[in-house]
Design a protein around this motif. Structure first.
Motif, mmCIF file in Angstrom:
data_model
loop_
_atom_site.group_PDB
_atom_site.id
_atom_site.type_symbol
_atom_site.label_atom_id
_atom_site.label_comp_id
_atom_site.label_asym_id
_atom_site.label_seq_id
_atom_site.Cartn_x
_atom_site.Cartn_y
_atom_site.Cartn_z
ATOM 1 N N LYS A 143 -3.657 -2.231 8.128
ATOM 2 C CA LYS A 143 -2.861 -2.016 8.251
ATOM 3 C C LYS A 143 -0.651 -2.689 8.001
ATOM 4 N N ALA A 144 -0.716 -3.764 7.672
ATOM 5 C CA ALA A 144 -0.065 -4.371 7.041
ATOM 6 C C ALA A 144 0.046 -4.049 5.633
ATOM 7 N N ARG A 145 1.545 -4.660 5.378
ATOM 8 C CA ARG A 145 2.551 -4.415 4.338
ATOM 9 C C ARG A 145 2.624 -5.616 3.567
ATOM 10 N N ALA A 146 1.886 -6.659 3.113
ATOM 11 C CA ALA A 146 2.483 -7.566 2.587
ATOM 12 C C ALA A 146 2.319 -8.110 0.683
ATOM 13 N N PHE A 147 3.518 -8.685 0.681
ATOM 14 C CA PHE A 147 4.774 -8.770 -0.635
ATOM 15 C C PHE A 147 4.690 -10.476 -0.951
ATOM 16 N N PHE A 148 4.171 -10.779 -2.186
ATOM 17 C CA PHE A 148 4.137 -12.223 -2.755
ATOM 18 C C PHE A 148 4.614 -12.471 -2.810
ATOM 19 N N MET A 149 6.027 -13.841 -3.351
ATOM 20 C CA MET A 149 6.845 -13.526 -3.960
ATOM 21 C C MET A 149 6.724 -15.097 -5.034
ATOM 22 N N PRO A 150 7.058 -15.805 -5.431
ATOM 23 C CA PRO A 150 7.584 -16.836 -6.291
ATOM 24 C C PRO A 150 8.185 -18.314 -4.667
ATOM 25 N N GLY A 151 7.864 -18.820 -5.217
ATOM 26 C CA GLY A 151 8.559 -20.147 -4.062
ATOM 27 C C GLY A 151 9.747 -20.923 -4.756
ATOM 28 N N VAL A 152 10.032 -20.299 -5.836
ATOM 29 C CA VAL A 152 11.451 -21.370 -6.567
ATOM 30 C C VAL A 152 12.511 -19.924 -5.812
ATOM 31 N N PRO A 153 12.756 -20.771 -4.989
ATOM 32 C CA PRO A 153 13.918 -20.129 -4.165
ATOM 33 C C PRO A 153 14.570 -18.705 -4.763
ATOM 34 N N ARG A 154 15.611 -18.992 -5.797
ATOM 35 C CA ARG A 154 16.167 -18.584 -7.102
ATOM 36 C C ARG A 154 15.744 -16.902 -7.126
ATOM 37 N N GLU A 155 14.416 -17.531 -7.796
ATOM 38 C CA GLU A 155 13.794 -15.853 -8.130
ATOM 39 C C GLU A 155 12.822 -15.084 -7.088
ATOM 40 N N MET A 156 12.562 -15.956 -5.395
ATOM 41 C CA MET A 156 12.173 -15.157 -4.307
ATOM 42 C C MET A 156 13.555 -14.423 -4.066
ATOM 43 N N LYS A 157 14.864 -14.920 -4.021
ATOM 44 C CA LYS A 157 15.376 -13.711 -3.711
ATOM 45 C C LYS A 157 15.968 -12.955 -4.351
ATOM 46 N N THR A 158 15.546 -13.385 -5.668
ATOM 47 C CA THR A 158 16.871 -12.080 -6.898
ATOM 48 C C THR A 158 15.763 -11.175 -6.274
ATOM 49 N N MET A 159 14.315 -10.896 -6.454
ATOM 50 C CA MET A 159 12.733 -10.364 -6.310
ATOM 51 C C MET A 159 13.072 -9.478 -4.694
ATOM 52 N N PHE A 160 13.299 -10.694 -4.095
ATOM 53 C CA PHE A 160 12.898 -9.749 -2.595
ATOM 54 C C PHE A 160 14.206 -9.217 -2.538
ATOM 55 N N THR A 161 15.577 -8.963 -3.108
ATOM 56 C CA THR A 161 16.763 -8.153 -2.357
ATOM 57 C C THR A 161 16.403 -7.449 -3.808
ATOM 58 N N GLU A 162 15.861 -7.142 -4.978
ATOM 59 C CA GLU A 162 15.945 -6.307 -5.918
ATOM 60 C C GLU A 162 14.405 -5.894 -5.853
ATOM 61 N N SER A 163 13.294 -6.009 -5.281
ATOM 62 C CA SER A 163 12.497 -4.772 -5.068
ATOM 63 C C SER A 163 11.404 -4.926 -3.740
ATOM 64 N N VAL A 164 11.891 -6.301 -2.979
ATOM 65 C CA VAL A 164 11.499 -5.672 -1.891
ATOM 66 C C VAL A 164 11.636 -5.091 -0.962
ATOM 67 N N SER A 165 12.709 -5.769 -1.243
ATOM 68 C CA SER A 165 14.026 -5.125 -0.034
ATOM 69 C C SER A 165 14.074 -3.762 0.149
ATOM 70 N N PRO A 166 14.422 -2.854 -0.765
ATOM 71 C CA PRO A 166 14.005 -1.191 -1.389
ATOM 72 C C PRO A 166 12.839 -0.668 -0.327
ATOM 73 N N GLU A 167 12.293 -1.759 -0.004
ATOM 74 C CA GLU A 167 10.326 -1.152 0.169
ATOM 75 C C GLU A 167 10.601 -1.317 1.511
ATOM 76 N N LEU A 168 11.313 -2.235 1.970
ATOM 77 C CA LEU A 168 11.286 -2.010 3.797
ATOM 78 C C LEU A 168 12.435 -1.134 4.373
ATOM 79 N N SER A 169 12.967 -0.398 3.004
ATOM 80 C CA SER A 169 13.494 0.812 4.316
ATOM 81 C C SER A 169 12.801 2.117 4.966
ATOM 82 N N PRO A 170 12.097 2.240 4.692
ATOM 83 C CA PRO A 170 10.751 3.460 5.560
ATOM 84 C C PRO A 170 10.462 2.166 6.533
ATOM 85 N N LEU A 171 10.592 1.026 6.943
ATOM 86 C CA LEU A 171 10.154 0.463 8.057
ATOM 87 C C LEU A 171 11.387 0.813 9.264
ATOM 88 N N VAL A 172 12.131 0.852 8.975
ATOM 89 C CA VAL A 172 13.320 0.666 9.783
ATOM 90 C C VAL A 172 14.165 2.714 9.662
#
Lengths: 414, 414
Positions: A143-172
């Motif tokens: 039942k969990a949604r899982a997202f896997f991102m790189p460990g390099v902070p710069r890459e992770m932050k950009t990926m989270f902001t651009e691709s993961v964050s929009p997926e989370l809005s239905p949760l809120v």
């Protein structure tokens, strides 16, 4: 909604790097209205990765995972997720091409080891990596949604902001409004005491984030209606500002303390210089930390040795002999000398004992004198700061800027 | 032997502070020959604290826990451990007295809320806190030994070193010898490549720890016999030093790059000054970061504005007009000017474009010129650094010190 953050990497569990990804993600999730109830880090170990993901998927609805997406044999996140889900790894042609192109752009040819970065568990949602070679991916584990991102902070932050964050809005479902009130000069426990009751009065949450020596008070309001929520956040932030007062609150949002002082100087059309002893250049350094300081800052004279105080800042040998280098008199003379030496409108000066050695019973470690001079006069202060050499220096740099802010706002001491 | 590190505190899971305790403890445990296989952080939630400790005690033989020992209602670690063990909390008279005394020494009276900091699960081994009010404690949970320490890093580190570490030696039967080789100037991937094979050749483990922009190579040898293990570690460290070369390796142990340069200057009886533009005081700041710099460092002139380069460092207006402020010529003139201006034997200078704005196609962001002058001559270099403003400035400060080190060791460029 309960979220877990998982870091995969032996370099973290061996303590070789600090896991700043976890705090960045947690802070960002809180801002989105989600709650993080577990943060974990585990080594590059296949059995442990599979077991940990399985456990987290039964305890949380959202899992954000960083690390283990690189090209080496240590990087096995995709493989582990495929094992856990009981699906094969499938090579994604578009990702392979993107990796090849990216490497070509930097003049590198793709090694065989890079190819596996385009392998994902069958059915995964691929997440583009605009800052590096390793794409991320999203899957459902039970039942969990899982997202896997790189460990390099710069890459992770950009990926989270651009691709993961929009997926989370239905949760809120609620609107979340955050206002960051920036403060300096009051200990966290006192800030806390002063703000007691604001949360219940205004139906908001307050969070404190220390960027030593600054403290940020984050006002978070949450509600179904955006306009009403914004209004509530604004009222609460105003209450915070009123309770702490203008001597402590210097701004809102991303602004730093030195930037706030730069704005005051620019508004007044004044150019700044520094004369530094115990801070050894740190005041100039924090002033020039963000771009744009050349609009109000001309330079510094670091007079670590007394002969430089005399030759470059015109502090007389008699004054040094009579009062010592660590004295209000020397701080005042340094600030006044810097006005001419640097050709500026206003100058700040520091002199003190940063430690760890060099203190005496009369002038203990942590004692710092500072002064602000302009063509109208001079003001000085003394403080005895606790803590390490690093803390004493940082507090000294901020304290002299606080005195400058006070002079700019209220004029010199009567 | 498998160890887990657990942090308790909502301020961590909300991302308000970075959990540096975990990496410090992991690094220290690795140094003791123990392996950390899990790092977790959980909020101040009683049920979750009890459940997590129960789970960790079945999976690990050692648990190191930080946080939740403070005086407020949020702090519930002792209570949770008592619940988990099924024992009552017992007030420890000696700890109560120590807390009272400590607070009195700082002019404070003990509040009722502080009294609970002297409550421990029955049978616990109390651990003294020499740096704060909250004592720690140790207990056995099933087959695991667990130690509970305060979340404040300074207090935790002292308690771990003085009280917990000695308890761990029975867990390790092997002798562990560590040698830290300090490097600057070679990217981590190249260091890695150069050292490939050292581990198997010398039967040691190598770990890399980046303190940007320095990289520390940790050589860890392990064996039954201490003398043989020390010999093996030494041979491996020598191989590391030989492979990386003296331009990259600057020292061993806790020494920092600026300290290593300070030692060279002191050995040569030379006094240093800096002339800084783009670094804005950062070179002077890193030189004076550790105590003792007054033995070789006299001061700095930060010439952020061109008029300060002219008036204080004697850089001619003609030279600035002909070559621009960001040029090898200006860097050389700044370093030469600083010799006289600061009355020093050797001076370093930086001028460049730290960004994020101000670059052009001819002089892009990241371009930095630097120079080193003494009474025998001048050497200069230029670099184009990648990364943020902060990284460009930090790299510039270290690069000019690397050039200084080169001049001190090998003389000026021919």
């Amino acid at each position: 909604m309960s979220a877990a953050i998982l870091a995969i990497g032996t370099e973290i569990t061996r303590g070789e790097i600090v896991n700043t990804n976890a705090s960045w993600l947690a802070d960002t999730l809180v801002g989105l209205g989600l709650e993080v109830t577990a943060m974990e880090a585990i080594p590059d170990d296949k059995a442990q990765i599979v077991a940990t993901l399985r456990r987290l998927s039964t305890e949380h609805q959202l899992i954000l995972c960083t690390g283990g997406l690189g090209p080496t044999t240590d990087d096995m996140t995709s493989e582990c997720v495929a094992t856990l889900l009981g699906v094969p790894l499938v090579r994604d042609a578009a990702s392979l091409e993107a990796i090849r192109e990216r490497m070509a752009r930097f003049g590198r040819t793709m090694a065989t080891s890079n190819e596996k970065q385009a392998d994902f568990p069958q059915g995964a949602q691929v997440l583009e990596n605009r800052k590096g070679t390793a794409p991320g991916f999203g899957v459902s584990i039970g039942k969990a949604r899982a997202f896997f991102m790189p460990g390099v902070p710069r890459e992770m932050k950009t990926m989270f902001t651009e691709s993961v964050s929009p997926e989370l809005s239905p949760l809120v479902t609620d609107a979340i409004v955050q206002i960051r009130v920036k403060t300096f000069g009051m200990p966290e426990s006192s800030v806390n005491d002063r703000l007691s009751g604001v949360e219940s009065e205004h139906d908001v949450a307050l969070a404190y984030r220390a960027h030593f020596p600054e403290i940020e008070v984050k006002v978070v309001a949450r509600g179904a209606d955006r306009t009403a929520t914004e209004k509530r956040a604004r009222a609460a932030a105003d209450a915070v500002i009123e309770r702490l007062g203008p001597d402590v609150v210097y701004g809102e949002g991303a602004i730093t303390f030195p930037e706030a002082i730069g704005e005051l100087l620019q508004a007044a059309g004044l150019r700044l210089g520094t004369a530094e002893s115990c801070t050894g250049g740190l005041v100039a350094e924090v002033i020039t930390e963000r771009g744009g300081a050349s609009a109000f800052f001309d330079g510094a004279i670091v007079s670590y040795a007394n002969h430089v105080k005399t030759s470059r800042l015109g502090v007389s040998k008699e004054l040094l002999a009579a009062h010592g280098a660590v004295s209000a008199e020397t701080a005042r003379a340094m600030a006044q000398g810097a006005l001419d030496a640097l050709g500026v409108d206003v100058a700040v000066a520091t002199t003190g004992i940063a430690g760890p050695t060099g203190g005496s019973s009369e002038k203990p470690v942590g004692l710092v004198h500072f002064a602000v001079a302009d063509h109208k006069g001079v003001s000085d202060r003394q403080m005895r700061f606790p803590g390490s050499r690093e803390q004493v220096r940082k507090l000294s740099a901020f304290a002299v800027l606080a005195l400058l802010r006070n002079v700019l706002r209220n004029g010199h001491d009567a």
